[in-house]
Design a protein around this motif. Structure first.
Motif, PDB file in Angstrom:
ATOM      1  N   MET A 110       0.878  -1.176   0.000  1.00 48.18           N
ATOM      2  CA  MET A 110       0.000   0.000   0.000  1.00 48.18           C
ATOM      3  C   MET A 110       0.908   1.217   0.000  1.00 48.18           C
ATOM      4  O   MET A 110       1.996   1.188   0.583  1.00 48.18           O
ATOM      5  CB  MET A 110      -0.883  -0.019   1.243  1.00 48.18           C
ATOM      6  N   ASP A 113      -1.049   5.435   4.184  1.00 48.57           N
ATOM      7  CA  ASP A 113      -2.243   5.392   5.024  1.00 48.57           C
ATOM      8  C   ASP A 113      -2.296   6.695   5.809  1.00 48.57           C
ATOM      9  O   ASP A 113      -1.552   6.897   6.762  1.00 48.57           O
ATOM     10  CB  ASP A 113      -2.215   4.207   5.974  1.00 48.57           C
ATOM     11  N   SER A 115      -5.345   7.763   6.937  1.00 49.46           N
ATOM     12  CA  SER A 115      -6.726   7.693   7.416  1.00 49.46           C
ATOM     13  C   SER A 115      -6.895   8.310   8.797  1.00 49.46           C
ATOM     14  O   SER A 115      -8.007   8.668   9.176  1.00 49.46           O
ATOM     15  CB  SER A 115      -7.223   6.250   7.419  1.00 49.46           C
ATOM     16  N   ALA A 132      -0.836  -2.253  -3.939  1.00 44.67           N
ATOM     17  CA  ALA A 132      -1.874  -3.237  -3.590  1.00 44.67           C
ATOM     18  C   ALA A 132      -1.373  -4.650  -3.789  1.00 44.67           C
ATOM     19  O   ALA A 132      -2.048  -5.479  -4.377  1.00 44.67           O
ATOM     20  CB  ALA A 132      -3.166  -2.982  -4.364  1.00 44.67           C
ATOM     21  N   VAL A 137      -5.554  -3.403   3.410  1.00 41.20           N
ATOM     22  CA  VAL A 137      -6.652  -2.692   2.769  1.00 41.20           C
ATOM     23  C   VAL A 137      -6.550  -2.739   1.252  1.00 41.20           C
ATOM     24  O   VAL A 137      -7.529  -2.652   0.548  1.00 41.20           O
ATOM     25  CB  VAL A 137      -6.688  -1.215   3.249  1.00 41.20           C
ATOM     26  N   ASP A 138      -5.346  -2.919   0.731  1.00 38.92           N
ATOM     27  CA  ASP A 138      -5.084  -2.969  -0.708  1.00 38.92           C
ATOM     28  C   ASP A 138      -5.511  -1.717  -1.459  1.00 38.92           C
ATOM     29  O   ASP A 138      -6.117  -1.786  -2.511  1.00 38.92           O
ATOM     30  CB  ASP A 138      -5.731  -4.213  -1.341  1.00 38.92           C
ATOM     31  N   TYR A 139      -5.191  -0.575  -0.921  1.00 36.77           N
ATOM     32  CA  TYR A 139      -5.390   0.695  -1.608  1.00 36.77           C
ATOM     33  C   TYR A 139      -4.034   1.350  -1.820  1.00 36.77           C
ATOM     34  O   TYR A 139      -3.155   1.229  -0.972  1.00 36.77           O
ATOM     35  CB  TYR A 139      -6.240   1.659  -0.769  1.00 36.77           C
ATOM     36  N   TYR A 142      -4.964   5.768   1.332  1.00 36.02           N
ATOM     37  CA  TYR A 142      -6.115   5.691   2.225  1.00 36.02           C
ATOM     38  C   TYR A 142      -6.122   6.983   3.025  1.00 36.02           C
ATOM     39  O   TYR A 142      -5.160   7.260   3.744  1.00 36.02           O
ATOM     40  CB  TYR A 142      -5.938   4.465   3.125  1.00 36.02           C
ATOM     41  N   PHE A 155      -2.733   7.925 -10.316  1.00 37.32           N
ATOM     42  CA  PHE A 155      -2.912   6.539  -9.893  1.00 37.32           C
ATOM     43  C   PHE A 155      -2.990   5.686 -11.150  1.00 37.32           C
ATOM     44  O   PHE A 155      -4.033   5.654 -11.809  1.00 37.32           O
ATOM     45  CB  PHE A 155      -4.193   6.395  -9.067  1.00 37.32           C
ATOM     46  N   ASN A 164      -4.668   1.356 -10.637  1.00 37.76           N
ATOM     47  CA  ASN A 164      -4.221   0.362  -9.666  1.00 37.76           C
ATOM     48  C   ASN A 164      -5.295  -0.700  -9.481  1.00 37.76           C
ATOM     49  O   ASN A 164      -6.463  -0.475  -9.732  1.00 37.76           O
ATOM     50  CB  ASN A 164      -3.996   1.029  -8.300  1.00 37.76           C
ATOM     51  N   TYR A 166      -7.442  -2.232  -6.938  1.00 36.55           N
ATOM     52  CA  TYR A 166      -7.934  -2.055  -5.572  1.00 36.55           C
ATOM     53  C   TYR A 166      -9.417  -2.065  -5.551  1.00 36.55           C
ATOM     54  O   TYR A 166     -10.066  -2.093  -6.554  1.00 36.55           O
ATOM     55  CB  TYR A 166      -7.379  -0.787  -4.914  1.00 36.55           C
TER      56      TYR A 166
END
Length: 166
Positions: A110, A113, A115, A132, A137-139, A142, A155, A164, A166
Motif C-alpha cells: 500500500m 495510510d 486515514s 496493492a 486494505v489494498d489501496y 487511504y 494513480f 491500480n 484495488y
C-alpha cells in the motif's frame, strides 16, 4: 524537544523486514535530479545495493510510521514495502502538518495510510502505481477528510495507463 532526522538528497534508505517508528519528524527533501529512495535491501538497481542474490519484491521491508507532526517527504521514491501488509508510510493518530510531495510509490503493499492524519496534511504531485500487493486494505492511498488531496496526484500502472488494482 522532538528530534528531526534530515535525509540528504540522493540518499538511499534500505530496509529488510523492519518498521521505522518515528517519534520526532523526518525531513526528506530530495530534488527532481536527486531524489531520496526508500527501498528493499535486495534492490540492486539503486546504487548497487544488494543484501542477497534474490530480486526485490513487495513486503521486503515494513513501513515508516509517523507519530509526530512536521515530517516532509519531497521527491522521494518508495518501493517494496509492506512486510506486514503495511503501507510505505502511515501517518499516526491525528498527526498534523505532514507533507508528501512529488514522490512516487510503486510495488508496495500500500502506498500511504493517512486515514488518521490530522489537519494540514498535504499529499500533492505524487504518483502511485503497481501497489496493492497484499496489503490489509489494498489501496494505493487511504485518506481522511482532514487530508488535502488534489488532482495533481496520479494513480496508474507502470505504463501510466491502467488504474491500480484495488
Amino acid at each position: 524537544m522532538a528530534v528531526i532526522v534530515a535525509i540528504s538528497p540522493g540518499f538511499t534508505v534500505v530496509g529488510f523486514a523492519v518498521q521505522l517508528i518515528v517519534g520526532g519528524s523526518i525531513d526528506a527533501a530530495g530534488s527532481a535530479g536527486s531524489p531520496i529512495t526508500f527501498t528493499s535491501a535486495r534492490d540492486s538497481t539503486i546504487g548497487g545495493i544488494s543484501a542477497s542474490s534474490s530480486s526485490p519484491q513487495v513486503a521486503d521491508w515494513d513501513s515508516i510510521v509517523l507519530n509526530n507532526a512536521g515530517s516532509v517527504f519531497q521527491y522521494c521514491n518508495f518501493s517494496y514495502s509492506g512486510y506486514n501488509g503495511d503501507p510505505a508510510i502511515t501517518i499516526g493518530g491525528n498527526v498534523a502538518n505532514t507533507t508528501i510531495d512529488h514522490s512516487t510509490f510503486f510495488d508496495n503493499a500500500m502506498g500511504v495510510d493517512a486515514s488518521n492524519a490530522g489537519s494540514s496534511t498535504t499529499i500533492t504531485n505524487d504518483r502511485f502505481y503497481a501497489n496493492a500487493g497484499g496489503g490489509v486494505v489494498d489501496y494505493p492511498l487511504y485518506i481522511d477528510t482532514n487530508v488535502s488531496l488534489d488532482d495533481t496526484n496520479s494513480f496508474t500502472d507502470l505504463a501510466g495507463a491502467s488504474p491500480n488494482t484495488y
